[in-house]
Structure formats: C-alpha cells, structure tokens
Motif scaffolding. Structure first.
Motif, mmCIF file in Angstrom:
data_model
loop_
_atom_site.group_PDB
_atom_site.id
_atom_site.type_symbol
_atom_site.label_atom_id
_atom_site.label_comp_id
_atom_site.label_asym_id
_atom_site.label_seq_id
_atom_site.Cartn_x
_atom_site.Cartn_y
_atom_site.Cartn_z
ATOM 1 N N LEU A 158 43.288 -13.248 -31.334
ATOM 2 C CA LEU A 158 43.024 -14.419 -32.173
ATOM 3 C C LEU A 158 41.515 -14.662 -32.279
ATOM 4 O O LEU A 158 40.972 -14.855 -33.375
ATOM 5 C CB LEU A 158 43.705 -15.624 -31.520
ATOM 6 C CG LEU A 158 44.282 -16.712 -32.406
ATOM 7 C CD1 LEU A 158 45.242 -16.133 -33.422
ATOM 8 C CD2 LEU A 158 45.020 -17.741 -31.538
ATOM 9 N N ILE A 159 40.856 -14.646 -31.127
ATOM 10 C CA ILE A 159 39.409 -14.887 -31.106
ATOM 11 C C ILE A 159 38.667 -13.769 -31.830
ATOM 12 O O ILE A 159 37.741 -14.009 -32.606
ATOM 13 C CB ILE A 159 38.918 -15.009 -29.635
ATOM 14 C CG1 ILE A 159 39.539 -16.247 -28.966
ATOM 15 C CG2 ILE A 159 37.399 -15.051 -29.554
ATOM 16 C CD1 ILE A 159 39.220 -17.560 -29.639
ATOM 17 N N LEU A 162 38.957 -14.246 -35.541
ATOM 18 C CA LEU A 162 38.089 -15.319 -36.026
ATOM 19 C C LEU A 162 36.623 -14.875 -36.052
ATOM 20 O O LEU A 162 35.872 -15.217 -36.961
ATOM 21 C CB LEU A 162 38.262 -16.566 -35.139
ATOM 22 C CG LEU A 162 39.649 -17.224 -35.248
ATOM 23 C CD1 LEU A 162 39.864 -18.236 -34.121
ATOM 24 C CD2 LEU A 162 39.819 -17.898 -36.603
ATOM 25 N N ARG A 163 36.230 -14.086 -35.043
ATOM 26 C CA ARG A 163 34.849 -13.588 -35.026
ATOM 27 C C ARG A 163 34.581 -12.702 -36.233
ATOM 28 O O ARG A 163 33.505 -12.737 -36.839
ATOM 29 C CB ARG A 163 34.587 -12.779 -33.751
ATOM 30 C CG ARG A 163 34.547 -13.652 -32.511
ATOM 31 C CD ARG A 163 34.650 -12.828 -31.255
ATOM 32 N NE ARG A 163 33.347 -12.392 -30.784
ATOM 33 C CZ ARG A 163 33.172 -11.685 -29.675
ATOM 34 N NH1 ARG A 163 34.213 -11.320 -28.943
ATOM 35 N NH2 ARG A 163 31.973 -11.335 -29.290
ATOM 36 N N ARG A 166 34.325 -14.794 -39.348
ATOM 37 C CA ARG A 166 33.033 -15.474 -39.267
ATOM 38 C C ARG A 166 31.919 -14.546 -39.730
ATOM 39 O O ARG A 166 31.075 -14.916 -40.542
ATOM 40 C CB ARG A 166 32.824 -15.881 -37.809
ATOM 41 C CG ARG A 166 31.508 -16.478 -37.506
ATOM 42 C CD ARG A 166 31.530 -17.956 -37.741
ATOM 43 N NE ARG A 166 30.248 -18.518 -37.423
ATOM 44 C CZ ARG A 166 29.575 -19.319 -38.223
ATOM 45 N NH1 ARG A 166 30.073 -19.666 -39.388
ATOM 46 N NH2 ARG A 166 28.419 -19.795 -37.856
ATOM 47 N N LEU A 174 36.933 -18.946 -43.180
ATOM 48 C CA LEU A 174 37.198 -19.213 -41.767
ATOM 49 C C LEU A 174 37.976 -20.520 -41.618
ATOM 50 O O LEU A 174 38.954 -20.599 -40.865
ATOM 51 C CB LEU A 174 35.891 -19.276 -40.977
ATOM 52 C CG LEU A 174 36.064 -19.533 -39.478
ATOM 53 C CD1 LEU A 174 36.807 -18.389 -38.812
ATOM 54 C CD2 LEU A 174 34.712 -19.725 -38.808
ATOM 55 N N ARG B 166 33.508 -26.202 -35.944
ATOM 56 C CA ARG B 166 33.197 -25.787 -37.308
ATOM 57 C C ARG B 166 32.721 -26.982 -38.142
ATOM 58 O O ARG B 166 31.701 -26.920 -38.815
ATOM 59 C CB ARG B 166 34.467 -25.193 -37.907
ATOM 60 C CG ARG B 166 34.395 -24.842 -39.333
ATOM 61 C CD ARG B 166 33.890 -23.436 -39.492
ATOM 62 N NE ARG B 166 33.854 -23.093 -40.886
ATOM 63 C CZ ARG B 166 32.794 -22.575 -41.478
ATOM 64 N NH1 ARG B 166 31.712 -22.324 -40.793
ATOM 65 N NH2 ARG B 166 32.836 -22.288 -42.749
ATOM 66 N N ASP B 175 29.883 -19.502 -33.262
ATOM 67 C CA ASP B 175 29.805 -18.122 -32.772
ATOM 68 C C ASP B 175 29.726 -18.098 -31.249
ATOM 69 O O ASP B 175 30.389 -17.298 -30.591
ATOM 70 C CB ASP B 175 28.560 -17.427 -33.345
ATOM 71 C CG ASP B 175 28.724 -17.159 -34.839
ATOM 72 O OD1 ASP B 175 29.858 -16.916 -35.268
ATOM 73 O OD2 ASP B 175 27.717 -17.211 -35.562
ATOM 74 N N LEU B 178 33.125 -18.832 -29.766
ATOM 75 C CA LEU B 178 34.029 -17.677 -29.877
ATOM 76 C C LEU B 178 33.690 -16.638 -28.805
ATOM 77 O O LEU B 178 34.572 -16.078 -28.154
ATOM 78 C CB LEU B 178 33.949 -17.071 -31.286
ATOM 79 C CG LEU B 178 34.587 -17.918 -32.404
ATOM 80 C CD1 LEU B 178 34.225 -17.361 -33.783
ATOM 81 C CD2 LEU B 178 36.108 -17.981 -32.248
ATOM 82 N N ILE B 181 34.827 -17.948 -25.365
ATOM 83 C CA ILE B 181 36.266 -17.818 -25.120
ATOM 84 C C ILE B 181 36.625 -16.357 -24.842
ATOM 85 O O ILE B 181 37.412 -16.049 -23.944
ATOM 86 C CB ILE B 181 37.077 -18.389 -26.293
ATOM 87 C CG1 ILE B 181 36.778 -19.884 -26.464
ATOM 88 C CG2 ILE B 181 38.579 -18.184 -26.070
ATOM 89 C CD1 ILE B 181 37.352 -20.500 -27.739
ATOM 90 N N ILE B 185 38.406 -14.926 -21.432
ATOM 91 C CA ILE B 185 39.599 -14.071 -21.402
ATOM 92 C C ILE B 185 39.312 -12.813 -20.587
ATOM 93 O O ILE B 185 40.151 -12.340 -19.819
ATOM 94 C CB ILE B 185 40.047 -13.708 -22.836
ATOM 95 C CG1 ILE B 185 40.459 -14.978 -23.594
ATOM 96 C CG2 ILE B 185 41.197 -12.702 -22.807
ATOM 97 C CD1 ILE B 185 40.624 -14.789 -25.092
#
Lengths: 368, 368
Positions: A158-159, A162-163, A166, A174, B166, B175, B178, B181, B185
């Motif tokens: 997921l991350i 999104l990156r 972006r 986004l 955002r 950024d 992201l 995160i 992980i």
C-alpha cells in the motif's frame, strides 16, 4: 468442431495452469476460449489486443521485479504473491486508457504498477481475514510466510503504491487513490458486517461491489486517462467505464465461485459461501426460493469443504439453474458491460478504445 | 515523606487507571510521580508543561472525535482504540516542535492528528499479530470487533493519516511520512524474523528500535518543526532529538515489561517475552549469564501467563538485577536522553524548547 477450434482446444488442454502464465498469455488463453465457443471475431480481436498491450504488460512485470522483494520477510511475502501472475487486468486498464490518449509512458507505467500493488495489498489482507490456504493456485502468502508477514506485506505494498503515485506527480491522482482506498475499506467493512448472516439483499450487494471492487477499476482508468493527457469529460467517461466493468467483473467472479473450475480460478467451489459471503446468484436464488436457506447455512457453517454432502451441493446447484439465478446474474453482468461500452462512445476511435471494448466483452467470457 | 509527597502519593493512589485520563492528566500524574521521588524541580516543570501543551492536546482530542467513527465496523474498531486515551506523546512532540517555531496552528494540529493515527494503526495491526487480548487496559479492538475489523481499521487509519498530511500541504512531509511508514514496516519485519528464536543481539535490537519505534517520533518532531516554519538545521536537530527520544522510549517500554505494574501499563508482565520478543534487559542478561536461556524459553513457549511457575519468574527477575542488566538498560536509555538533550542545544531558548527537554527527562521516569 472446426480445425481452429480443435487447435484451440488442444492449446487449452495442454497449457500450464493459469498462474504460471506470462502477462500476454492470459489474453492468448482467452482468445482460444472464444475460438472454442465459436466466437471467432472476439478470438481474433483478443490476439490483436495481446499484440497491442502485451509489451506494456511485459514492462509492468519487469518493473514489479525491481521492487526490493528479497530483503525482509514482509517484502518476500509480497514478492511471492506479485510474481505469481494474476490477470493484471487493472494495469491493463491503465495502459489502454493511457493509449486512448498520448500513450503508455513512464508515468503511466508507475500508475499501472501502483494499481497492481494496491490490488495485491488487499489480497494479502483478505487472505489473512479469510484464513485462505491458497491464492492463484499456490499457497497463500499467509500460509507460506505467516499471518503477520502477510499483514505487513499488505501494509508495505500500500505504502509502495502511494509512493509511486506520489512520484508520478499527476495532480490530484494521489488524493483520488487515497479516497479510493478509503472507499474500498468501507466496502470491505460493510461486507464484514453482513458476513455469516446470509441476509444480504441486491441493493447492499451492489453497494459492496461498487465500493470494494469497482472503485479501484475506476481509479485505474482515470489514472491512465490522466497520464495520457485526456480531458475532463474523457477522464469521467473512462472512470465510469471502470465502475461498470468492475461491478461486472465482481458478478462474474461470483458465478465462477459457483460454477468455475478449480484449476481456472485457483479456488475451491463455494469458497465465498464457506467464508460467509452471499454472492449475487445465491441472493437471487434465495429471493425466489427462500427454503434454500438451510442448505446455504450448512455450507456457510462447514469447517471443511469436504464436510458438505454432495446432496446439499447438488441441491443448490440445481436451484441456481431452476430459479434462473445464474441466468439473471449473467444478464445483470451483461447490462453492466453494455453500460461500460456506452461510456466508450464519446472517446476518440482507435485501437485502444476498441481494446477497452474488447476487455469489457471478454469479461463475460472469462473462466478464471 | 514531605507534605507534598504525601499529597502526591494520595493523588496517585486514588487516581483512575491511566487509560481513562484526559490528555493533560498524564502530565499531572507524571508530575506527582516526580514529586514522590523527591524530584521537585521536574515535578513543578511538568505542571508548567501541562499548562503549555494541555490546550493543544485538548484540541487534538476534539479533532480525533470528528473522525467518522460511528458508521462502519472498521471505523468503530478504530474509534474504540482512539477514544481509549494513551499518552498522546507523539502529538505532544508535534505541538512542542511547532511551538519552538511560530506555534501550534491548524496545520500543526492536522499533523499531530496524523501521527497519532499512524501510531494507532500500527497498534491495531500489532494486536492482530500478537493475538493481544487487551490494549490500554481495555479489550483490544480485535477482541471486541474481530481480527478482520481490526486489520481494516488499521488500514483506514493509515489512509486517513495520509489524507490529512496531504491536505496540510507542507512540501515534502507526505513523502517523509511514506518513507517513515515503510521503515517502520521494515523494522516490524526484522523483529518478526527474529521472533521466537531468542537470538537477538544488541546491534539488531537497536536497528529494530530505530526503525520500528524511533522513526515515527523523528517524523513527529520534523513535522511540527516544518509547520512552525523552522529552518533546515533546526528541523534536522529536532528530528535527531526525536530519534534519540524514540529509542529511549522503547528501552523504557522494555523495562516496564519486566518491572512495570500491570495497572500502569495495561499489560501483563513478560508479555513481550511470551510473544517471542527479546527485550534489551533480557539481551544484556543473556550476554552475561547464557545459562538463563532455558528459563526464557520456558516463558516464550508458554501458552498462558499462568503456566509459568513463580520460581522461573523469580529466577529471571533476580538475574536481571544481579547481572546489572536492568541498571545498564536504564543507563543506555539515559545516554539516549542525554543525546536528545544535546540536540536541543542549538534551538531558540523558550518554553517549548524547555518543554521538549522536560519530555526527554521525564521519559526515564514514566511508569506506564
């Protein structure tokens, strides 16, 4: 059977399971299937589509392979799922929508990767929730790497998605993806609340299908359209096409759960029902024959597929046909496909628009 | 015992469990604790901090309550956790860093909300992974709403956090979040790979602590600093402060797992070890007394806390003291706090900078 049909039959029978296919092969397989059913025009068109979008999907797969999937357990779990094929239908939608515009460039490629990552993220979390043993005919990531790794793997994809969106830098996309994912979670949650109760009706079914399944298709089409430089009206038309296609896709998925072949879907029959999920054909059958409920409850409450007697299965299968539930489900999918095709009418004519029409029509044909 | 110490003692004993506290109350409690230990200066400073940042945290809690948490199961699961208190330490860091600059405005508030949402998202997923029955002294979301709802709730909070960052519109912060995160992980995954093996060494321990725990503190401080309009050097200094604080916080967390009171932490003792996680004091004790391993393995493999004999627990507790493992862990946390304080040296002097110093020093005092 014509000579070409016999050849197609042979190719289908000799082919490796669908999970091991390269991205272009899925389209070849679908073409053979249409050939076999006497849909020669559709079959030939699919080969054209393969030639058009095949290289795009090859680039997608190459890009997916650049993800650093060898390092940590979560990444390895994600990598195992990503490399296990799948239909790549959502990235195909990105590629074709981009080709309706200026073409499939690096930005569109990143968006295609992103949509595939989001889709796979949901599969990783869904499999933990459903305690699924297999996915795409292979052991599910949770079975091979554990539930924890599968949860973190989903978070990571997921991350990573999104990156990429972006970095692609297309204004607004986004935000739209964040809203799309929130909507998907809303749909999943709605499904969860109704799980095991077997009380779903048509209206709720379509609400869940639109939120859970169709919104990501919608985003895929809009993302491709934006990357291809299309205007507001065209983006909206392609997005709407995506919504209709996504719902049709979900209905066909439901039908495959009841009538599909294990090898084609990589899943056992009645798997959705055994997870407490009422699919559209079952909702329609129940509407017409309410005394079917005990049989459905027996399957929904069974711990193992083998625990369900063949009599119960046969009774449901017969009811699905006798009540017209299967036929009507297919019709409802057909209406959605017709609506999807209508969305394409205002778009510039060309190979890509024709290919999107083909993707819609062949959705009704798919067997896996 | 002085009069003030007796008063503080009474307040501590009569207080409701920490989970029911309002945001300012955590600071009052900490102040009482310092008073009781004869740390009068720290105690008075904490009351100043409460007056400075208390209103900021009130705004945070009011904003958290605007999340639409009543609608769907996943949202309700998220809401149950969010409304259950917690220390709100990460949003406090955002608020204070912003106050080092131009102040805690609406942008900083959204960033403070976001960091709290990300933190709670990780708790929701962690509790599913650890099959945790409780969190903050109440039933864990997964126990009340189910694993599936808890997974979706975590996904939703993550997305909601990203949407707020955002919308806050501070260049680069999305950024950074992201990446943060993704790094968290990676740390979780590294911990997962070593879980149950009891083979963790110091180096790996600190690598995990920096990735899993400290990066989010780092982001919180950087986000506040950016919202407060601080320059590159000040943002870097505050970020580094966050990293050091985060590692110290994790070490103290480890100590509380071994020596804390159930009421204060809302967790049972040795919970980390029973989840197969080797904490810093245990790593240090094992370095010095390798024959402790069988006792640790007995706890790590126990299905229920009650299955472990009191003799085994006592033996480990004694070893932790005799080998100096507890003392050295506290020292290592102290070094990190000293390093955090050093990071503050170049910042503008003022209430907010003094408050950050206080947050760092009081981290060593916390009991929950």
């Amino acid at each position: 059977m014509t000579v070409n049909q016999r050849k197609a039959q042979t190719r289908i029978e000799r082919a490796a399971p669908i999970v091991a296919d390269g991205p272009g092969e899925v389209l070849s397989r679908l073409s053979d299937m249409c050939e076999l059913r006497g849909l020669d025009g559709l079959s030939a068109d699919l080969l054209v589509l393969r030639d058009l979008a095949g290289p795009d999907l090859e680039r997608l797969v190459a890009e997916l392979e650049t993800l650093e999937v060898t390092e940590r357990l979560a990444q390895r779990a994600a990598g195992a799922l990503l490399s296990n094929g799948g239909k790549r239908l959502r990235p195909l939608c990105v590629a074709l929508a981009a080709r309706v515009g200026t073409g499939f460039d690096d930005v569109a490629l990143q968006l295609a990767v992103a949509v595939e990552l989001v889709h796979n993220a949901t599969l990783l979390h869904d499999d933990v929730i459903d305690l699924a043993p297999t996915r795409r005919g292979a052991p599910a990531a949770r079975a091979e790497f554990g539930n924890a790794a599968s949860i973190f793997a989903g978070d990571w994809l997921l991350i990573e998605a999104l990156r990429r969106v972006r970095r692609a830098g297309v204004p607004g996309l986004l935000d739209e993806l964040l809203e799309t994912i929130a909507e998907m979670i809303r749909g999943e949650s709605l499904q969860l609340e109704n799980r095991g109760r077997l009380a779903l009706d048509r209206q709720l079914y379509f609400e869940i299908a639109e939120s859970k399944s169709a919104t990501l298709f919608r985003w895929a089409l809009r993302a491709g359209a934006r990357a291809g430089g299309l205007g507001t009206a065209e983006c909206r038309a392609l997005g709407d096409y995506g919504t209709q296609l996504g719902v049709a896709f979900q209905i066909i998925d439901d039908l495959l759960d009841l009538t599909g072949e294990r090898q084609a879907t990589g899943k056992e029959l009645f798997a959705d029902l055994r997870e407490g999920k009422l699919t559209l054909p079952l909702i329609l059958a129940l509407e017409r024959q309410p005394d079917l409920r005990p049989a459905l409850e027996e399957i929904a409450s069974s711990a193992e597929a083998a625990d369900v007697g063949s009599g119960v299965r046969r009774r449901i299968a017969e009811a699905l046909v006798r009540t017209g539930a299967v036929r009507e489900s297919r019709e409802l999918a057909g209406y959605r496909i017709a609506a999807a095709l209508e969305c394409l009418e205002g778009l510039p004519a060309g190979d890509a628009t024709a290919a999107l029409a083909l993707v819609a029509r062949s959705t009704l044909m798919r067997e896996g």
